[in-house]
Design a protein around this motif. Structure first.
Motif, PDB file in Angstrom:
ATOM      1  N   MET A 290      10.440   0.789  -6.570  1.00  0.00           N
ATOM      2  CA  MET A 290      10.806   0.838  -5.208  1.00  0.00           C
ATOM      3  C   MET A 290      10.599   2.479  -4.712  1.00  0.00           C
ATOM      4  SD  MET A 290      13.807  -0.650  -2.997  1.00  0.00           S
ATOM      5  CE  MET A 290      15.096  -0.867  -4.208  1.00  0.00           C
ATOM      6  N   GLY A 291      10.123   2.678  -3.546  1.00  0.00           N
ATOM      7  CA  GLY A 291       9.514   4.165  -3.318  1.00  0.00           C
ATOM      8  C   GLY A 291       9.969   4.273  -1.920  1.00  0.00           C
ATOM      9  N   ASP A 292      10.742   5.537  -1.770  1.00  0.00           N
ATOM     10  CA  ASP A 292      11.185   6.050  -0.605  1.00  0.00           C
ATOM     11  C   ASP A 292      10.013   6.763   0.201  1.00  0.00           C
ATOM     12  OD1 ASP A 292      13.941   5.590  -0.925  1.00  0.00           O
ATOM     13  OD2 ASP A 292      14.268   7.347  -1.733  1.00  0.00           O
ATOM     14  N   CYS A 293      10.135   6.254   1.530  1.00  0.00           N
ATOM     15  CA  CYS A 293       9.083   6.801   2.477  1.00  0.00           C
ATOM     16  C   CYS A 293       9.697   7.796   3.399  1.00  0.00           C
ATOM     17  CB  CYS A 293       8.370   5.575   3.060  1.00  0.00           C
ATOM     18  SG  CYS A 293       7.017   6.005   4.092  1.00  0.00           S
ATOM     19  N   LYS A 294       9.915   9.015   2.960  1.00  0.00           N
ATOM     20  CA  LYS A 294      10.419  10.148   3.552  1.00  0.00           C
ATOM     21  C   LYS A 294       9.949  10.381   4.965  1.00  0.00           C
ATOM     22  CE  LYS A 294      12.362  12.431  -0.370  1.00  0.00           C
ATOM     23  NZ  LYS A 294      12.923  11.376  -0.734  1.00  0.00           N
ATOM     24  N   GLY A 295      10.839  10.254   6.018  1.00  0.00           N
ATOM     25  CA  GLY A 295      10.373  10.526   7.425  1.00  0.00           C
ATOM     26  C   GLY A 295       9.484   9.090   7.924  1.00  0.00           C
ATOM     27  N   GLY A 296       9.866   8.061   7.255  1.00  0.00           N
ATOM     28  CA  GLY A 296       9.242   6.856   7.827  1.00  0.00           C
ATOM     29  C   GLY A 296       7.874   6.505   7.814  1.00  0.00           C
ATOM     30  N   LEU A 297       7.359   5.578   8.177  1.00  0.00           N
ATOM     31  CA  LEU A 297       5.935   5.260   8.363  1.00  0.00           C
ATOM     32  C   LEU A 297       5.334   6.025   9.675  1.00  0.00           C
ATOM     33  CD1 LEU A 297       4.992   1.744   6.906  1.00  0.00           C
ATOM     34  CD2 LEU A 297       4.204   3.708   6.214  1.00  0.00           C
ATOM     35  N   ILE A 298       4.053   6.686   9.370  1.00  0.00           N
ATOM     36  CA  ILE A 298       3.669   7.167  10.721  1.00  0.00           C
ATOM     37  C   ILE A 298       2.219   6.540  10.709  1.00  0.00           C
ATOM     38  CG2 ILE A 298       4.942   9.407  10.915  1.00  0.00           C
ATOM     39  CD1 ILE A 298       2.972  10.858   9.654  1.00  0.00           C
ATOM     40  N   ALA A 299       1.640   6.711  11.889  1.00  0.00           N
ATOM     41  CA  ALA A 299       0.108   5.997  12.284  1.00  0.00           C
ATOM     42  C   ALA A 299      -0.638   6.980  11.427  1.00  0.00           C
ATOM     43  CB  ALA A 299      -0.097   6.187  13.689  1.00  0.00           C
ATOM     44  N   ARG A 300      -1.552   6.523  10.521  1.00  0.00           N
ATOM     45  CA  ARG A 300      -2.875   7.154   9.924  1.00  0.00           C
ATOM     46  C   ARG A 300      -2.143   7.591   8.432  1.00  0.00           C
ATOM     47  NH1 ARG A 300      -3.311   9.339  14.633  1.00  0.00           N
ATOM     48  NH2 ARG A 300      -2.595  11.390  14.171  1.00  0.00           N
ATOM     49  N   ARG A 301      -0.934   6.996   8.080  1.00  0.00           N
ATOM     50  CA  ARG A 301      -0.230   7.255   6.808  1.00  0.00           C
ATOM     51  C   ARG A 301      -0.727   6.205   5.693  1.00  0.00           C
ATOM     52  NH1 ARG A 301       5.784   8.682   5.307  1.00  0.00           N
ATOM     53  NH2 ARG A 301       5.137  10.545   4.035  1.00  0.00           N
ATOM     54  N   THR A 302      -1.302   6.390   4.476  1.00  0.00           N
ATOM     55  CA  THR A 302      -1.877   5.393   3.558  1.00  0.00           C
ATOM     56  C   THR A 302      -1.172   5.547   2.488  1.00  0.00           C
ATOM     57  OG1 THR A 302      -4.044   5.599   4.468  1.00  0.00           O
ATOM     58  CG2 THR A 302      -3.690   4.819   2.422  1.00  0.00           C
ATOM     59  N   ILE A 303      -0.583   4.167   1.936  1.00  0.00           N
ATOM     60  CA  ILE A 303       0.349   3.917   0.668  1.00  0.00           C
ATOM     61  C   ILE A 303      -0.785   3.304  -0.006  1.00  0.00           C
ATOM     62  CG2 ILE A 303       1.932   2.521  -0.289  1.00  0.00           C
ATOM     63  CD1 ILE A 303       2.290   3.644   3.313  1.00  0.00           C
ATOM     64  N   ILE A 304      -0.948   3.921  -1.437  1.00  0.00           N
ATOM     65  CA  ILE A 304      -1.824   3.301  -2.313  1.00  0.00           C
ATOM     66  C   ILE A 304      -0.969   2.748  -3.404  1.00  0.00           C
ATOM     67  CG2 ILE A 304      -3.642   4.177  -4.230  1.00  0.00           C
ATOM     68  CD1 ILE A 304      -4.196   6.254  -2.168  1.00  0.00           C
ATOM     69  N   ILE A 305      -1.316   1.629  -4.020  1.00  0.00           N
ATOM     70  CA  ILE A 305      -0.560   0.792  -5.047  1.00  0.00           C
ATOM     71  C   ILE A 305      -1.500   0.188  -5.835  1.00  0.00           C
ATOM     72  CG2 ILE A 305       0.852  -0.911  -5.621  1.00  0.00           C
ATOM     73  CD1 ILE A 305       1.885  -1.030  -2.492  1.00  0.00           C
ATOM     74  N   LYS A 306      -1.372   0.545  -7.331  1.00  0.00           N
ATOM     75  CA  LYS A 306      -2.466   0.120  -8.268  1.00  0.00           C
ATOM     76  C   LYS A 306      -1.836  -0.663  -9.264  1.00  0.00           C
ATOM     77  CE  LYS A 306      -5.599   3.968  -7.477  1.00  0.00           C
ATOM     78  NZ  LYS A 306      -6.605   4.930  -8.221  1.00  0.00           N
ATOM     79  N   GLY A 307      -1.921  -1.519  -9.875  1.00  0.00           N
ATOM     80  CA  GLY A 307      -1.580  -2.328 -10.964  1.00  0.00           C
ATOM     81  C   GLY A 307      -2.369  -3.343 -11.556  1.00  0.00           C
ATOM     82  N   TYR A 308      -1.621  -4.201 -12.431  1.00  0.00           N
ATOM     83  CA  TYR A 308      -2.255  -5.136 -13.195  1.00  0.00           C
ATOM     84  C   TYR A 308      -1.197  -6.566 -13.074  1.00  0.00           C
ATOM     85  CZ  TYR A 308      -3.497  -7.499 -17.492  1.00  0.00           C
ATOM     86  OH  TYR A 308      -3.886  -8.432 -18.387  1.00  0.00           O
ATOM     87  N   ILE A 309      -2.066  -7.539 -13.113  1.00  0.00           N
ATOM     88  CA  ILE A 309      -1.287  -8.899 -13.097  1.00  0.00           C
ATOM     89  C   ILE A 309      -1.475  -9.433 -14.202  1.00  0.00           C
ATOM     90  CG2 ILE A 309      -1.323 -11.055 -11.726  1.00  0.00           C
ATOM     91  CD1 ILE A 309      -2.851  -9.278  -9.375  1.00  0.00           C
ATOM     92  N   PRO A 310      -0.282  -9.812 -14.995  1.00  0.00           N
ATOM     93  CA  PRO A 310      -0.420 -10.392 -16.310  1.00  0.00           C
ATOM     94  C   PRO A 310      -0.973 -11.505 -16.261  1.00  0.00           C
ATOM     95  CG  PRO A 310       1.652  -9.267 -15.785  1.00  0.00           C
ATOM     96  CD  PRO A 310       1.237  -9.350 -14.475  1.00  0.00           C
ATOM     97  N   PRO A 311      -1.448 -12.171 -17.395  1.00  0.00           N
ATOM     98  CA  PRO A 311      -2.241 -13.534 -17.332  1.00  0.00           C
ATOM     99  C   PRO A 311      -1.209 -14.597 -16.944  1.00  0.00           C
ATOM    100  CG  PRO A 311      -2.946 -12.128 -19.260  1.00  0.00           C
ATOM    101  CD  PRO A 311      -1.872 -11.474 -18.624  1.00  0.00           C
ATOM    102  N   THR A 312       0.176 -14.484 -17.267  1.00  0.00           N
ATOM    103  CA  THR A 312       1.029 -15.550 -17.106  1.00  0.00           C
ATOM    104  C   THR A 312       1.859 -15.315 -15.521  1.00  0.00           C
ATOM    105  OG1 THR A 312       2.717 -14.098 -18.057  1.00  0.00           O
ATOM    106  CG2 THR A 312       1.744 -15.791 -19.429  1.00  0.00           C
ATOM    107  N   ALA A 313       1.418 -14.474 -14.718  1.00  0.00           N
ATOM    108  CA  ALA A 313       1.784 -14.123 -13.583  1.00  0.00           C
ATOM    109  C   ALA A 313       1.715 -15.468 -12.585  1.00  0.00           C
ATOM    110  CB  ALA A 313       1.061 -13.077 -12.874  1.00  0.00           C
ATOM    111  N   LYS A 314       2.900 -15.554 -11.792  1.00  0.00           N
ATOM    112  CA  LYS A 314       2.953 -16.563 -10.794  1.00  0.00           C
ATOM    113  C   LYS A 314       2.811 -15.675  -9.491  1.00  0.00           C
ATOM    114  CE  LYS A 314       5.679 -19.891 -13.537  1.00  0.00           C
ATOM    115  NZ  LYS A 314       5.358 -19.309 -14.763  1.00  0.00           N
TER     116      LYS A 314
END
Length: 129
Positions: free
Chosen positions: A1-25
């Motif tokens: 979980m991440g805090d988005c200080k100041g809230g979302l504003i137009a032109r703000r980009t959030i980047i999320i990188k990850g891996y999906i395990p072979p057994t993921a649902k």
């Protein structure tokens, strides 16, 4: 979980990188208003269904589900690089550098979004607000 200080504003980009395990649902990414529990954007890749479900949760009820995507980057055993850009009237979401979907703001005060919640069958490797 991440805090988005100041809230979302137009032109703000959030980047999320990850891996999906072979057994993921499935897993969930919520762009949330902490004080009310409203979810401006709910992204739910359902790995076993091959679907990427989007929705919003406002005033205690879900909106209408969107499922259509040109391709699905969330396969079992796959790495993904998700970029969520907040626009003035919609979220623009890119996966692995390619446009995945747009989601129109149903929460007009999207600036109130102050939490990004991620849970389920996913291993995060990078997260930037």
């Amino acid at each position: 979980m991440g805090d988005c200080k100041g809230g979302l504003i137009a032109r703000r980009t959030i980047i999320i990188k990850g891996y999906i395990p072979p057994t993921a649902k499935s897993f969930v990414i919520n762009f949330k208003v902490g004080s009310s529990g409203d979810v401006a954007l709910h992204i739910n890749p359902r790995v076993t269904e091959g679907a990427v479900v989007r929705n919003s949760f406002l005033n205690g009820s879900w909106g209408s589900e969107e499922r259509k995507v040109p391709y699905n980057p969330f396969g079992p055993g796959q790495f993904f690089d998700l970029s969520v850009r907040c626009g003035a009237d919609r979220f623009k979401v890119y996966a692995n550098g390619q446009h995945l979907f747009d989601f129109s703001h149903s929460l007009s005060a999207f600036q109130r979004v102050d939490l990004v919640e991620i849970h389920g069958d996913v291993t995060l490797s990078y997260f930037q607000i």
